[in-house]
Scaffold this motif. Structure first.
Motif, PDB file in Angstrom:
ATOM      1  N   PRO A   1       0.825  -1.013   0.068  1.00  0.00           N
ATOM      2  CA  PRO A   1       0.024  -0.250  -0.114  1.00  0.00           C
ATOM      3  C   PRO A   1       0.792   1.194  -0.432  1.00  0.00           C
ATOM      4  CG  PRO A   1       0.512  -1.206   2.398  1.00  0.00           C
ATOM      5  CD  PRO A   1       0.860  -2.037   1.773  1.00  0.00           C
TER       6      PRO A   1
ATOM      7  N   THR B   1      -1.018  12.260   3.846  1.00  0.00           N
ATOM      8  CA  THR B   1      -2.240  11.114   4.345  1.00  0.00           C
ATOM      9  C   THR B   1      -1.875  10.596   5.645  1.00  0.00           C
ATOM     10  OG1 THR B   1      -2.203  10.968   1.989  1.00  0.00           O
ATOM     11  CG2 THR B   1      -3.481   9.409   3.164  1.00  0.00           C
TER      12      THR B   1
ATOM     13  N   LEU C   1      -4.439  11.294   9.313  1.00  0.00           N
ATOM     14  CA  LEU C   1      -5.240  10.448   9.318  1.00  0.00           C
ATOM     15  C   LEU C   1      -5.539   9.567  11.039  1.00  0.00           C
ATOM     16  CD1 LEU C   1      -4.960   7.711   6.554  1.00  0.00           C
ATOM     17  CD2 LEU C   1      -7.413   8.920   7.107  1.00  0.00           C
TER      18      LEU C   1
ATOM     19  N   THR D   1     -14.340  19.396   9.626  1.00  0.00           N
ATOM     20  CA  THR D   1     -14.647  20.033   8.785  1.00  0.00           C
ATOM     21  C   THR D   1     -13.717  20.961   7.643  1.00  0.00           C
ATOM     22  OG1 THR D   1     -16.390  21.186   9.586  1.00  0.00           O
ATOM     23  CG2 THR D   1     -17.441  19.854   7.992  1.00  0.00           C
TER      24      THR D   1
ATOM     25  N   LEU E   1     -10.354  19.394   6.234  1.00  0.00           N
ATOM     26  CA  LEU E   1     -10.805  18.548   5.070  1.00  0.00           C
ATOM     27  C   LEU E   1     -10.812  19.810   4.422  1.00  0.00           C
ATOM     28  CD1 LEU E   1     -12.773  15.924   5.996  1.00  0.00           C
ATOM     29  CD2 LEU E   1     -10.690  15.416   5.290  1.00  0.00           C
TER      30      LEU E   1
ATOM     31  N   ILE F   1     -16.164   4.322  11.633  1.00  0.00           N
ATOM     32  CA  ILE F   1     -15.609   4.935  12.309  1.00  0.00           C
ATOM     33  C   ILE F   1     -14.056   4.194  11.140  1.00  0.00           C
ATOM     34  CG2 ILE F   1     -12.405   5.390  13.535  1.00  0.00           C
ATOM     35  CD1 ILE F   1     -16.011   5.828  14.666  1.00  0.00           C
TER      36      ILE F   1
ATOM     37  N   LEU G   1     -15.321   6.206   7.763  1.00  0.00           N
ATOM     38  CA  LEU G   1     -14.384   7.581   8.069  1.00  0.00           C
ATOM     39  C   LEU G   1     -13.355   8.377   8.132  1.00  0.00           C
ATOM     40  CD1 LEU G   1     -15.803   9.535  11.200  1.00  0.00           C
ATOM     41  CD2 LEU G   1     -13.480  10.030  10.185  1.00  0.00           C
ATOM     42  N   LEU G   2     -12.657   7.252   8.520  1.00  0.00           N
ATOM     43  CA  LEU G   2     -10.952   7.276   7.431  1.00  0.00           C
ATOM     44  C   LEU G   2     -10.363   7.134   6.517  1.00  0.00           C
ATOM     45  CD1 LEU G   2      -9.231   4.898  10.625  1.00  0.00           C
ATOM     46  CD2 LEU G   2      -9.302   7.529  10.402  1.00  0.00           C
TER      47      LEU G   2
ATOM     48  N   VAL H   1     -11.728  10.157   4.470  1.00  0.00           N
ATOM     49  CA  VAL H   1     -10.233  11.327   4.969  1.00  0.00           C
ATOM     50  C   VAL H   1      -9.770  11.023   4.295  1.00  0.00           C
ATOM     51  CG1 VAL H   1      -8.974  12.607   6.170  1.00  0.00           C
ATOM     52  CG2 VAL H   1     -11.043  11.644   7.437  1.00  0.00           C
ATOM     53  N   GLU H   2      -8.982   9.373   3.617  1.00  0.00           N
ATOM     54  CA  GLU H   2      -7.554   9.277   2.995  1.00  0.00           C
ATOM     55  C   GLU H   2      -8.365   9.736   1.376  1.00  0.00           C
ATOM     56  OE1 GLU H   2      -7.418   5.379   2.402  1.00  0.00           O
ATOM     57  OE2 GLU H   2      -5.590   5.146   1.640  1.00  0.00           O
TER      58      GLU H   2
ATOM     59  N   GLN I   1     -10.173  11.760   0.154  1.00  0.00           N
ATOM     60  CA  GLN I   1     -10.383  13.663   0.123  1.00  0.00           C
ATOM     61  C   GLN I   1      -8.570  14.214   0.402  1.00  0.00           C
ATOM     62  OE1 GLN I   1     -13.414  15.885   2.607  1.00  0.00           O
ATOM     63  NE2 GLN I   1     -13.633  13.238   3.099  1.00  0.00           N
ATOM     64  N   VAL I   2      -7.344  13.683   0.823  1.00  0.00           N
ATOM     65  CA  VAL I   2      -6.528  14.256   0.425  1.00  0.00           C
ATOM     66  C   VAL I   2      -6.104  14.080  -0.404  1.00  0.00           C
ATOM     67  CG1 VAL I   2      -4.145  14.391   1.785  1.00  0.00           C
ATOM     68  CG2 VAL I   2      -5.788  13.331   3.135  1.00  0.00           C
ATOM     69  N   THR I   3      -6.599  12.669  -1.176  1.00  0.00           N
ATOM     70  CA  THR I   3      -5.377  12.181  -2.753  1.00  0.00           C
ATOM     71  C   THR I   3      -6.402  12.487  -3.786  1.00  0.00           C
ATOM     72  OG1 THR I   3      -6.455   9.873  -2.386  1.00  0.00           O
ATOM     73  CG2 THR I   3      -4.616  10.047  -1.424  1.00  0.00           C
TER      74      THR I   3
ATOM     75  N   ARG J   1     -16.365  16.882   2.496  1.00  0.00           N
ATOM     76  CA  ARG J   1     -15.545  17.015   4.073  1.00  0.00           C
ATOM     77  C   ARG J   1     -16.627  17.336   4.610  1.00  0.00           C
ATOM     78  NH1 ARG J   1     -14.916  21.604   0.746  1.00  0.00           N
ATOM     79  NH2 ARG J   1     -16.421  23.809   1.495  1.00  0.00           N
TER      80      ARG J   1
ATOM     81  N   ILE K   1      -9.486   1.802  13.617  1.00  0.00           N
ATOM     82  CA  ILE K   1      -8.324   2.014  13.125  1.00  0.00           C
ATOM     83  C   ILE K   1      -7.393   0.899  12.274  1.00  0.00           C
ATOM     84  CG2 ILE K   1      -5.883   2.303  13.204  1.00  0.00           C
ATOM     85  CD1 ILE K   1      -6.532   4.497  15.239  1.00  0.00           C
TER      86      ILE K   1
ATOM     87  N   TRP L   1      -8.959  -0.141   9.354  1.00  0.00           N
ATOM     88  CA  TRP L   1      -8.521   0.804   7.843  1.00  0.00           C
ATOM     89  C   TRP L   1      -7.760  -0.088   7.415  1.00  0.00           C
ATOM     90  CZ3 TRP L   1      -3.156   3.508   7.083  1.00  0.00           C
ATOM     91  CH2 TRP L   1      -3.976   4.542   6.092  1.00  0.00           C
ATOM     92  N   ILE L   2      -6.619  -0.327   8.715  1.00  0.00           N
ATOM     93  CA  ILE L   2      -5.594  -0.673   7.923  1.00  0.00           C
ATOM     94  C   ILE L   2      -5.699  -2.877   6.913  1.00  0.00           C
ATOM     95  CG2 ILE L   2      -3.126  -2.513   8.763  1.00  0.00           C
ATOM     96  CD1 ILE L   2      -3.214  -0.646  11.061  1.00  0.00           C
TER      97      ILE L   2
ATOM     98  N   LYS M   1      -6.587  -1.418   4.113  1.00  0.00           N
ATOM     99  CA  LYS M   1      -4.802  -1.208   2.906  1.00  0.00           C
ATOM    100  C   LYS M   1      -4.258  -2.655   2.734  1.00  0.00           C
ATOM    101  CE  LYS M   1      -4.912   2.340   1.994  1.00  0.00           C
ATOM    102  NZ  LYS M   1      -5.297   2.950   0.824  1.00  0.00           N
TER     103      LYS M   1
END
Lengths: 146, 502
Positions: free
Chosen positions: A63, A69, A73, A104, A107, B219, B222-223, B226-227, B229-231, B392, B424, B427-428, B431
């Protein structure tokens, strides 16, 4: 690398799991032939074998998560933890206000907008959940609102 | 047949009760809404809303009717984000994007959405009809199952899970074992011995099922959001005025029929849900079509096949859950867990002992499917607007709903922290290409598996050969062997054919 690390960590946990299954879990009187210890022993052994195979021959997923990121996180996870700690102390409205605004904002929303969003969400959801749906939520510092 | 009709009559008596009717509509509407949100699929939707539905203090059958409505409503709504956004809500909607999104790109978004609504309706309704016939049949057969047979059934369930889900059977096994091991935490019910509680009073009675699903799916999601939206960013296509035509339906009628049959029967198999069903249906249509090169460019058949199949699979997956107590997918595993929360043990006896739950649920699905078609055709514009909500704002809302659910039912903050930890971890797992459905299946079935094994060996006085004694167990172990061996042989043959071609 990340994959092997994960299997390694799980393997150590499984060894701990097996230690308890073989050493400490015991019934004082035998109620049934298997007792409370056989099932965890079976699961732990099977898990140890499966992990050992994948430790030697990993499936090869790598990964790629950018450092940026990961940091983002970790911050969100921190917000969640803080939210959990303050949930009861500050009460639902204040803690939710803070949490929603913080996420928010993180983000990419402008601070003023984020604070307004948090305020609206926290008050609306509080009254929907407590008055309309009759769920139990902590009042905290704003207990008098109930 | 008579039992089916009288059962259905009783079921409709429950489902048509005004309050339950209201819940069906709320569930379907809310489910479509959740399913239409970008990136949130049926599994996450049910996971996030389950604790809240449980906390409302509804009677069992009403709560289940609501949850099931959310489940197939979300299965319905999932197509909206697949078609307009090219983002499948979950693995079951991946195939929908292949032809659905190109159709929207070609300016036929309205046609794609309405055609898929009809295909979903037919697939869903077909599954409910078969369910009303097969359910009681399977239940009356399974009524004679001994504990040893149940052990065999669960071995079969996990074997087919491992060989059919994901690419790596060993990883699926590891995921299932994680769930099974988590289920051993807490006091052992038959001896009162503490296991793996580490002196923490909150987990003395076991890790709460709600905490596990909220953690892994709420949860964790949710993570994941977030990931994303960053990428990167996603682009939304406009809804237009085009609509499904009679010619479309004539063209796809056999596609929909085949998709429904495939979906239902694949859905029944333990562990395989909508994702496998829609992939098989799409593949079949592509192979049957003389002009298969059109698939992937916006062919209506390529849209109708997976959509009818994944809705039929949603119904099919309910069959083993209701009749055997063995769920056929991650989401039905959650519905099973919800029943256990109400102290109802699903299984063959449920049709006789709690007919209001079994039949009430089935009858509500007939109503729900009609309701979904009726609200989806005119209101699709409203649901499509859900996609314009910036993620967001959506992301923190998932956290709030997750916390409300856990707190309202369990009422302490330790479980909130546990849910974050599990999130968490989930999420791992994602991944590293692990599926989460086996984890939840293992967790829900853990104590049932152990108890049946121990009961069987108590009956035999510790002799393990009891596991192979009955015909039913032997048949199930043969099936288990086949599900493991056949994919290996097929895989090898494919490799050899590929080698010969070169």
């Amino acid at each position: 690398m990340a994959e092997r690390l994960f299997y390694g960590a799980l393997f150590i946990l499984t060894l701990g799991y097996l230690y308890f299954a073989f050493v400490t879990i015991k019934a004082p009187i035998q109620y049934d032939p298997l007792g409370p210890e056989t099932w965890p022993r079976l699961l732990g052994l099977l898990m140890a074998v499966a992990l050992a195979i994948r430790l030697v021959r990993p499936s090869g997923v790598a990964p790629d998560v950018a450092r940026k990121t990961i940091i983002r996180l970790a911050v969100v996870a921190g917000f969640l933890l803080l939210y959990a700690i303050l949930f009861q102390r500050l009460g639902f409205i204040l803690s939710t206000w803070g949490f929603c605004s913080a996420v928010t904002w993180l983000l990419g929303t402008r601070p003023v907008k984020a604070v307004i969003f948090g305020a609206v969400v926290s008050t609306v959801t509080f009254f929907v959940f407590t008055d309309l749906l009759d769920l139990n939520l902590p009042g905290g510092l704003l207990e008098f609102l109930d | 047949m008579e039992t089916v009709l009288s059962g259905l009559a009783g079921g409709f008596g429950v489902a048509l009760h005004p309050f339950n009717l209201f819940l069906v509509l709320v569930g379907c509407f809310g489910g479509t809404l959740i399913g239409a949100l970008p990136g949130i699929g049926p599994t996450n939707g049910v996971a996030i809303l389950l604790p809240i539905a449980y906390g409302l203090g509804l009677p069992v059958e009403s709560a289940l009717i609501l949850l099931a409505g959310i489940y197939y409503g979300a299965e319905y709504g999932g197509r909206i984000s697949s078609i307009l956004l090219n983002v499948p809500g979950d693995s079951g909607a991946v195939m929908t994007t292949l032809d659905g999104h190109p159709m929207a790109v070609n300016g036929e978004a309205g046609r794609a959405l309405s055609l898929s609504a009809v295909a979903s309706f037919i697939g869903g309704t077909f599954a409910v009809v078969l369910m009303s016939v097969f359910g009681p049949l399977l239940a009356s057969y399974a009524i004679s199952f001994s504990p040893a047979d149940y052990v065999a059934l669960m071995v079969f369930a996990f074997a087919s899970l491992a060989s059919l889900v994901g690419k790596d059977p060993l990883k699926t096994l590891i995921a299932a074992l994680i769930g099974l091991m988590l289920a051993t935490v807490g006091i052992d019910a038959s001896t009162g011995i503490k296991r793996y509680d580490f002196g923490i009073p909150d987990i003395l009675a076991g890790i709460d099922f709600l905490v596990v699903i909220i953690g892994l799916f709420g949860i964790g999601e949710l993570l994941h959001l977030v990931e994303q939206q960053v990428t990167g960013r996603m682009s939304l296509l406009k809804l237009d005025k085009s609509f499904v035509s009679k010619a479309d339906l004539l063209l796809t009628k056999w596609t929909i029929a085949r998709g429904s049959v495939i979906g239902f029967f694949v859905g029944i198999l333990p562990g395989t849900g909508a994702s496998v069903a829609s992939a098989v249906a799409y593949g079949t249509e592509k192979r049957l079509a003389r002009d298969s090169e059109k698939f992937g460019t916006g062919d209506p058949r390529g849209l109708a096949a997976p959509e009818s199949a994944n809705n039929a699979a949603a119904g099919g997956a309910m069959v083993p859950m209701l009749t055997l107590g063995i769920p056929g997918s991650g989401t039905t595993a959650m519905l099973l867990g919800a029943l256990l929360l109400f102290n109802v043990q699903p299984g063959p006896l449920m049709f006789q002992q709690r007919p209001e739950i079994a039949w009430g649920l089935i009858a509500s699905m007939y109503i729900g499917n009609v309701a979904l078609l009726v609200i989806n055709l005119p209101l699709v514009g409203l649901f499509a607007r859900m996609l314009t909500i910036p993620p967001r704002y959506l992301t923190p809302l998932i956290g709030v709903l997750a916390f409300v659910g856990v707190y309202a039912v369990i009422g302490n903050t330790f479980d909130l922290k546990l849910a974050i930890g599990l999130g968490i971890f989930g999420w791992i797992l994602r991944k590293l290409d692990f599926q989460l459905a086996p984890v939840i299946l293992g967790f829900v079935l853990g104590s049932l598996f152990e108890n049946n094994l121990r009961r069987a060996l108590s009956m035999s006085g510790g002799d393990w050969s009891i596991l192979l004694e009955s015909f039913d167990s032997q048949a199930l172990y043969v099936l288990t062997a086949l599900t493991i061996v056949i994919p290996v042989i097929v895989g090898r043959r494919r490799l050899r054919m590929a080698a010969q071609k070169q």
